[in-house]
Each structure stands twice: as structure tokens, then as C-alpha cells.
Design a protein around this motif. Structure first.
Motif, PDB file in Angstrom:
ATOM      1  N   GLY A 136       0.642  -1.256   0.135  1.00  0.00           N
ATOM      2  CA  GLY A 136       0.065  -0.073   0.024  1.00  0.00           C
ATOM      3  C   GLY A 136       0.763   1.295  -0.076  1.00  0.00           C
ATOM      4  N   ALA A 137       2.021   1.201   0.646  1.00  0.00           N
ATOM      5  CA  ALA A 137       2.854   2.569   0.980  1.00  0.00           C
ATOM      6  C   ALA A 137       3.473   2.545  -0.553  1.00  0.00           C
ATOM      7  CB  ALA A 137       3.907   2.253   2.101  1.00  0.00           C
ATOM      8  N   LEU A 138       3.907   1.543  -1.296  1.00  0.00           N
ATOM      9  CA  LEU A 138       4.460   1.430  -2.408  1.00  0.00           C
ATOM     10  C   LEU A 138       3.615   2.291  -3.359  1.00  0.00           C
ATOM     11  CD1 LEU A 138       6.718   1.311  -4.165  1.00  0.00           C
ATOM     12  CD2 LEU A 138       6.262  -1.181  -4.415  1.00  0.00           C
ATOM     13  N   ILE A 139       2.388   1.717  -3.282  1.00  0.00           N
ATOM     14  CA  ILE A 139       1.453   2.275  -4.506  1.00  0.00           C
ATOM     15  C   ILE A 139       0.970   3.612  -4.181  1.00  0.00           C
ATOM     16  CG2 ILE A 139      -1.188   2.070  -5.065  1.00  0.00           C
ATOM     17  CD1 ILE A 139      -0.807  -1.218  -4.777  1.00  0.00           C
ATOM     18  N   HIS A 140       1.015   4.210  -2.946  1.00  0.00           N
ATOM     19  CA  HIS A 140       0.674   5.550  -2.684  1.00  0.00           C
ATOM     20  C   HIS A 140       1.881   6.320  -3.112  1.00  0.00           C
ATOM     21  CE1 HIS A 140       0.367   9.210  -0.141  1.00  0.00           C
ATOM     22  NE2 HIS A 140       1.523   8.942   0.319  1.00  0.00           N
ATOM     23  N   ASN A 141       3.215   5.705  -3.029  1.00  0.00           N
ATOM     24  CA  ASN A 141       4.281   6.603  -3.531  1.00  0.00           C
ATOM     25  C   ASN A 141       4.429   6.830  -4.950  1.00  0.00           C
ATOM     26  OD1 ASN A 141       5.180   7.059  -0.870  1.00  0.00           O
ATOM     27  ND2 ASN A 141       6.585   5.418  -0.980  1.00  0.00           N
ATOM     28  N   ARG A 143       1.503   6.723  -6.719  1.00  0.00           N
ATOM     29  CA  ARG A 143       0.294   7.698  -7.018  1.00  0.00           C
ATOM     30  C   ARG A 143       0.911   9.229  -6.710  1.00  0.00           C
ATOM     31  NH1 ARG A 143      -1.234   5.004 -10.635  1.00  0.00           N
ATOM     32  NH2 ARG A 143      -3.070   3.654 -10.363  1.00  0.00           N
ATOM     33  N   TRP A 144       1.361   9.413  -5.288  1.00  0.00           N
ATOM     34  CA  TRP A 144       1.770  10.749  -4.999  1.00  0.00           C
ATOM     35  C   TRP A 144       2.901  11.292  -6.093  1.00  0.00           C
ATOM     36  CZ3 TRP A 144       0.180  13.977  -1.310  1.00  0.00           C
ATOM     37  CH2 TRP A 144       1.063  14.777  -0.875  1.00  0.00           C
ATOM     38  N   ALA A 145       3.669  10.658  -6.729  1.00  0.00           N
ATOM     39  CA  ALA A 145       4.595  11.213  -7.694  1.00  0.00           C
ATOM     40  C   ALA A 145       3.801  11.816  -8.619  1.00  0.00           C
ATOM     41  CB  ALA A 145       5.529  10.075  -8.247  1.00  0.00           C
ATOM     42  N   TYR A 146       2.590  11.439  -8.889  1.00  0.00           N
ATOM     43  CA  TYR A 146       1.723  12.042 -10.198  1.00  0.00           C
ATOM     44  C   TYR A 146       0.443  12.629  -9.731  1.00  0.00           C
ATOM     45  CZ  TYR A 146       4.898   8.986 -12.830  1.00  0.00           C
ATOM     46  OH  TYR A 146       6.083   8.383 -13.425  1.00  0.00           O
ATOM     47  N   ARG A 147       0.565  13.270  -8.589  1.00  0.00           N
ATOM     48  CA  ARG A 147      -0.696  13.797  -7.895  1.00  0.00           C
ATOM     49  C   ARG A 147      -1.174  14.986  -8.879  1.00  0.00           C
ATOM     50  NH1 ARG A 147       3.655  15.105  -5.169  1.00  0.00           N
ATOM     51  NH2 ARG A 147       4.186  17.336  -4.513  1.00  0.00           N
ATOM     52  N   ASN A 148      -0.092  15.705  -9.280  1.00  0.00           N
ATOM     53  CA  ASN A 148      -0.801  16.810 -10.196  1.00  0.00           C
ATOM     54  C   ASN A 148      -0.862  16.668 -11.566  1.00  0.00           C
ATOM     55  OD1 ASN A 148      -0.367  18.536  -7.818  1.00  0.00           O
ATOM     56  ND2 ASN A 148       1.715  18.624  -7.920  1.00  0.00           N
ATOM     57  N   SER A 150      -3.083  14.707 -14.667  1.00  0.00           N
ATOM     58  CA  SER A 150      -4.645  14.210 -14.897  1.00  0.00           C
ATOM     59  C   SER A 150      -4.528  13.015 -15.423  1.00  0.00           C
ATOM     60  CB  SER A 150      -5.038  15.176 -15.944  1.00  0.00           C
ATOM     61  OG  SER A 150      -4.606  15.055 -16.958  1.00  0.00           O
ATOM     62  N   LEU A 151      -3.381  12.256 -15.665  1.00  0.00           N
ATOM     63  CA  LEU A 151      -3.209  10.845 -16.468  1.00  0.00           C
ATOM     64  C   LEU A 151      -2.935   9.882 -15.101  1.00  0.00           C
ATOM     65  CD1 LEU A 151      -3.062   8.774 -18.722  1.00  0.00           C
ATOM     66  CD2 LEU A 151      -0.709   9.449 -18.659  1.00  0.00           C
ATOM     67  N   THR A 152      -3.760   8.831 -14.971  1.00  0.00           N
ATOM     68  CA  THR A 152      -3.769   7.684 -13.966  1.00  0.00           C
ATOM     69  C   THR A 152      -3.095   6.635 -14.669  1.00  0.00           C
ATOM     70  OG1 THR A 152      -5.727   8.442 -12.990  1.00  0.00           O
ATOM     71  CG2 THR A 152      -4.735   6.090 -12.380  1.00  0.00           C
ATOM     72  N   ARG A 153      -2.014   6.432 -14.319  1.00  0.00           N
ATOM     73  CA  ARG A 153      -0.979   5.312 -14.891  1.00  0.00           C
ATOM     74  C   ARG A 153      -1.269   4.042 -14.258  1.00  0.00           C
ATOM     75  NH1 ARG A 153       1.273  10.329 -15.030  1.00  0.00           N
ATOM     76  NH2 ARG A 153       2.832  10.813 -16.873  1.00  0.00           N
ATOM     77  N   PRO A 154      -1.442   2.936 -15.031  1.00  0.00           N
ATOM     78  CA  PRO A 154      -1.952   1.639 -14.539  1.00  0.00           C
ATOM     79  C   PRO A 154      -0.726   0.738 -13.479  1.00  0.00           C
ATOM     80  CG  PRO A 154      -1.636   1.425 -16.953  1.00  0.00           C
ATOM     81  CD  PRO A 154      -1.420   2.741 -16.490  1.00  0.00           C
ATOM     82  N   ILE A 155      -1.164   0.120 -12.564  1.00  0.00           N
ATOM     83  CA  ILE A 155      -0.065  -0.454 -11.869  1.00  0.00           C
ATOM     84  C   ILE A 155      -0.569  -1.752 -11.901  1.00  0.00           C
ATOM     85  CG2 ILE A 155       0.645  -0.887  -9.520  1.00  0.00           C
ATOM     86  CD1 ILE A 155       0.246   2.125  -8.980  1.00  0.00           C
ATOM     87  N   PHE A 156       0.327  -2.665 -12.087  1.00  0.00           N
ATOM     88  CA  PHE A 156       0.232  -4.227 -12.268  1.00  0.00           C
ATOM     89  C   PHE A 156       1.008  -5.035 -11.199  1.00  0.00           C
ATOM     90  CE2 PHE A 156       0.199  -2.143 -16.470  1.00  0.00           C
ATOM     91  CZ  PHE A 156      -1.245  -2.621 -16.996  1.00  0.00           C
ATOM     92  N   ILE A 157      -0.003  -5.703 -10.431  1.00  0.00           N
ATOM     93  CA  ILE A 157       0.906  -6.323  -9.294  1.00  0.00           C
ATOM     94  C   ILE A 157       0.842  -7.944  -9.638  1.00  0.00           C
ATOM     95  CG2 ILE A 157       0.341  -6.922  -6.983  1.00  0.00           C
ATOM     96  CD1 ILE A 157      -1.404  -4.560  -6.716  1.00  0.00           C
ATOM     97  N   HIS A 158       2.036  -8.498  -9.634  1.00  0.00           N
ATOM     98  CA  HIS A 158       2.184  -9.757  -9.844  1.00  0.00           C
ATOM     99  C   HIS A 158       2.010 -10.782  -8.809  1.00  0.00           C
ATOM    100  CE1 HIS A 158       5.331 -13.187  -9.495  1.00  0.00           C
ATOM    101  NE2 HIS A 158       4.540 -13.469 -10.586  1.00  0.00           N
ATOM    102  N   GLY A 159       1.042 -11.871  -9.120  1.00  0.00           N
ATOM    103  CA  GLY A 159       0.846 -12.712  -8.231  1.00  0.00           C
ATOM    104  C   GLY A 159       1.611 -13.931  -8.577  1.00  0.00           C
ATOM    105  N   TYR A 160       1.882 -14.828  -7.522  1.00  0.00           N
ATOM    106  CA  TYR A 160       2.992 -15.984  -7.667  1.00  0.00           C
ATOM    107  C   TYR A 160       1.917 -17.391  -8.073  1.00  0.00           C
ATOM    108  CZ  TYR A 160       6.116 -13.093  -5.207  1.00  0.00           C
ATOM    109  OH  TYR A 160       7.232 -12.175  -4.997  1.00  0.00           O
ATOM    110  N   ASP A 161       2.530 -18.154  -8.656  1.00  0.00           N
ATOM    111  CA  ASP A 161       1.864 -19.447  -8.751  1.00  0.00           C
ATOM    112  C   ASP A 161       2.291 -20.472  -7.386  1.00  0.00           C
ATOM    113  OD1 ASP A 161       0.529 -21.534  -9.610  1.00  0.00           O
ATOM    114  OD2 ASP A 161       1.561 -21.698 -11.681  1.00  0.00           O
ATOM    115  N   TYR A 162       1.826 -21.608  -7.507  1.00  0.00           N
ATOM    116  CA  TYR A 162       2.215 -22.662  -6.320  1.00  0.00           C
ATOM    117  C   TYR A 162       3.359 -23.406  -6.591  1.00  0.00           C
ATOM    118  CZ  TYR A 162      -2.942 -22.270  -5.693  1.00  0.00           C
ATOM    119  OH  TYR A 162      -4.021 -21.746  -5.586  1.00  0.00           O
ATOM    120  N   PRO A 163       4.602 -23.064  -5.390  1.00  0.00           N
ATOM    121  CA  PRO A 163       5.721 -23.875  -5.910  1.00  0.00           C
ATOM    122  C   PRO A 163       5.658 -25.164  -5.167  1.00  0.00           C
ATOM    123  CG  PRO A 163       5.835 -22.073  -4.199  1.00  0.00           C
ATOM    124  CD  PRO A 163       4.531 -22.006  -4.636  1.00  0.00           C
ATOM    125  N   THR A 164       6.671 -25.992  -5.500  1.00  0.00           N
ATOM    126  CA  THR A 164       6.760 -27.107  -4.827  1.00  0.00           C
ATOM    127  C   THR A 164       8.055 -27.181  -3.994  1.00  0.00           C
ATOM    128  OG1 THR A 164       5.482 -28.420  -6.503  1.00  0.00           O
ATOM    129  CG2 THR A 164       6.806 -29.615  -5.072  1.00  0.00           C
TER     130      THR A 164
END
Length: 270
Positions: A136-141, A143-148, A150-164
Motif C-alpha cells: 500500500g505504501a509503495l502504491i501510494h508513493n 500515485r503521489w509522484a503524479y498527484r498533479n 490528470s493521467l492515471t498510470r496503471p499499476i500491475f501487481i504480480h501474483g505467484y503460482d504454487y511452488p513445490t
């Protein structure tokens, strides 16, 4: 074909990095990883095929914020002098946090025969809280960098698969990671039990942390890769180089099945 630039690399003449990727070994693993698959893939748009990467193998999510060891690099690339060219962001993290937190296992799993019974529920809650807080803090940082802007830049969060947790390391003085953590907590040498523990952990990270940030309105997207690669009891070694990292074909499978459809919606891929 594009290129993944390190934090100190200079861009080639005429090239620019459209994305900032902040992440762990699934972004950094030598020879191949998710980012290398993205920039080399034939369906990735040429305008989005160069990526600036920060972080490192073994990085924790906490390392990118506050006084973390890579936080200064992240702040540098999010500063007004450098952030103008980025149109999207990629985040990978929490795997190393889980290993660092001993997989949230009970101190002594001797005699335990079911995966859920070996989980320290209070420890798991604390792990998930810390991961969620850092993400959450990283996403906030970002978004804060572009607070002024008007363009919202997409953020993609990678989820892991199941390791053995099969006790295979990376072969260059790194790992294994999962089996030793289980050995230290006296988890029985039962692969069904051990894989069940990892499945619980990966499910809870995806369901209780990553997916909670997913929001079309805020342009944050959780890329859920679960169930893509082979795992115990199947011949998982065909898809996994070691305990934590897929093979080149495994990374490509994850990218094509789960990343490409999401990126195509944003014009990053075709």
C-alpha cells in the motif's frame, strides 16, 4: 524486441523506458524472468517494450519504502526529473517476505499431518499485514509522484503460482528457500503436507493482499497466475527450474495466459 534496463543503465539513443518495474527475483532471475519475457514477446507493443527495473533478487517489499535498502532508487525514478516517461508500473513482491518470516509456520510442527494445522495463524496475519502495508505504501508513493497529473498510470501487481518445496536451489550459491524453512520448523518429510502449506500461503497472499488492491477505478490490476504451472504431485520440474523460479517456458506460459490479456486491454500488448 525491447530491453530491461537496470537502475544505473543509460538508455540507448532513441529509446525510452515506458515502464518502471519494482520487484524481486521474478523480475530479476538470471537469463529469464517475467520482464525478459515481456520485452521479448512478439505481442508486446514496441512503445512499451523497454522497462526500467529496480529492486533485486531476494528483495522484500519493505525494501522499496521508507528507509529500505532500495527505497532511494525508487524515489529517484519517481522524482520529477525522471518520472515523466513512465506510463505503467509493475510490482512483484512478498515471496521473500514470506521466506524471511519463516513461512508463518508454528515453531514446532512435529507430528502435524494437515497443512493448516502447521500454520501459525497469528504469524500469518502479521505477515499479511506487513506485506499489505508495504504494498500500500509503495502504491501510494507511485500515485503521489503524479498527484498533479490528470493521467492515471496503471499499476500491475504480480501474483505467484504454487511452488513445490523440493529442496532445489538456484545453483549459484542461492537457495533452496522453502524446504530449509520447513526443516527448521520440523515439518514432516511429506511432500503432500509441504505443498499444502505452500498452497495456503500463496492463496492467502493472493486473496487477502494482492486482490484487495485490484480496482478498475484506480487502475490497479492483480495478475493472478495460480494454477498455471505444474506442481506436486505432477512432474513440476518441467515448469520450475527450482523451488521458487519457473523455467523459461514456465515464465512464458504465465505471461501468455495471464499477463498478455491484461496488458492488451491497456495497449501495452497486441
Amino acid at each position: 524486441m525491447g530491453r530491461v534496463y537496470g537502475p544505473n543503465d543509460f538508455e540507448e539513443p532513441g529509446e525510452f523506458c515506458s515502464a518502471l518495474a519494482i520487484g524481486d527475483s521474478w523480475f530479476w532471475y538470471p537469463n529469464n524472468n517475467i520482464l525478459q519475457t515481456l520485452v521479448r514477446h512478439q505481442h508486446t507493443s514496441g512503445d512499451h517494450a523497454n522497462i526500467r527495473r529496480v529492486g533485486y533478487n531476494g528483495a522484500l517489499l519493505q525494501d522499496y519504502i521508507g528507509s529500505g535498502r532500495y527505497a532511494k532508487e525508487v524515489r529517484h525514478w519517481l522524482s520529477p526529473n525522471f518520472n515523466d516517461g513512465f506510463s505503467e508500473f509493475y510490482i512483484s513482491g512478498a515471496g521473500n517476505d514470506a521466506v524471511d518470516y519463516k513461512l508463518a509456520l508454528k515453531p514446532n510442527c512435529t507430528g502435524i499431518t494437515t497443512p493448516s494445522a502447521c500454520i501459525d495463524q497469528a504469524g500469518m496475519d502479521e505477515l499479511l499485514r506487513k506485506v499489505s502495508e508495504a504494498l500500500g505504501a509503495l502504491i501510494h508513493n507511485i500515485r503521489w509522484a503524479y498527484r498533479n497529473d490528470s493521467l492515471t498510470r496503471p499499476i500491475f501487481i504480480h501474483g505467484y503460482d504454487y511452488p513445490t518445496p523440493d529442496n532445489r536451489g538456484a545453483g549459484f550459491a542461492s537457495g533452496p528457500w522453502l524446504a530449509p524453512a520447513m526443516d527448521a520448523k520440523f515439518v514432516a518429510q511429506d511432500m503432500a503436507l509441504r505443498f499444502g502449506i505452500m498452497k495456503i500461503l500463496i492463496d492467502r497472499l493472493n486473496d487477502e493482499v494482492f486482490s484487495q488492491f485490484d480496482s478498475d477505478d484506480n487502475e490497479i490490476y492483480h495478475i493472478d497466475s495460480r494454477g498455471t504451472l505444474k506442481h506436486f504431485p505432477d512432474n513440476h520440474k518441467t515448469d520450475w527450474t527450482n523451488e521458487l523460479h519457473p523455467t523459461s517456458a514456465g515464465f512464458r506460459k504465465i505471461f501468455e495466459r495471464h499477463w498478455l490479456p491484461v496488458l492488451a486491454e491497456h495497449g501495452i500488448a497486441k
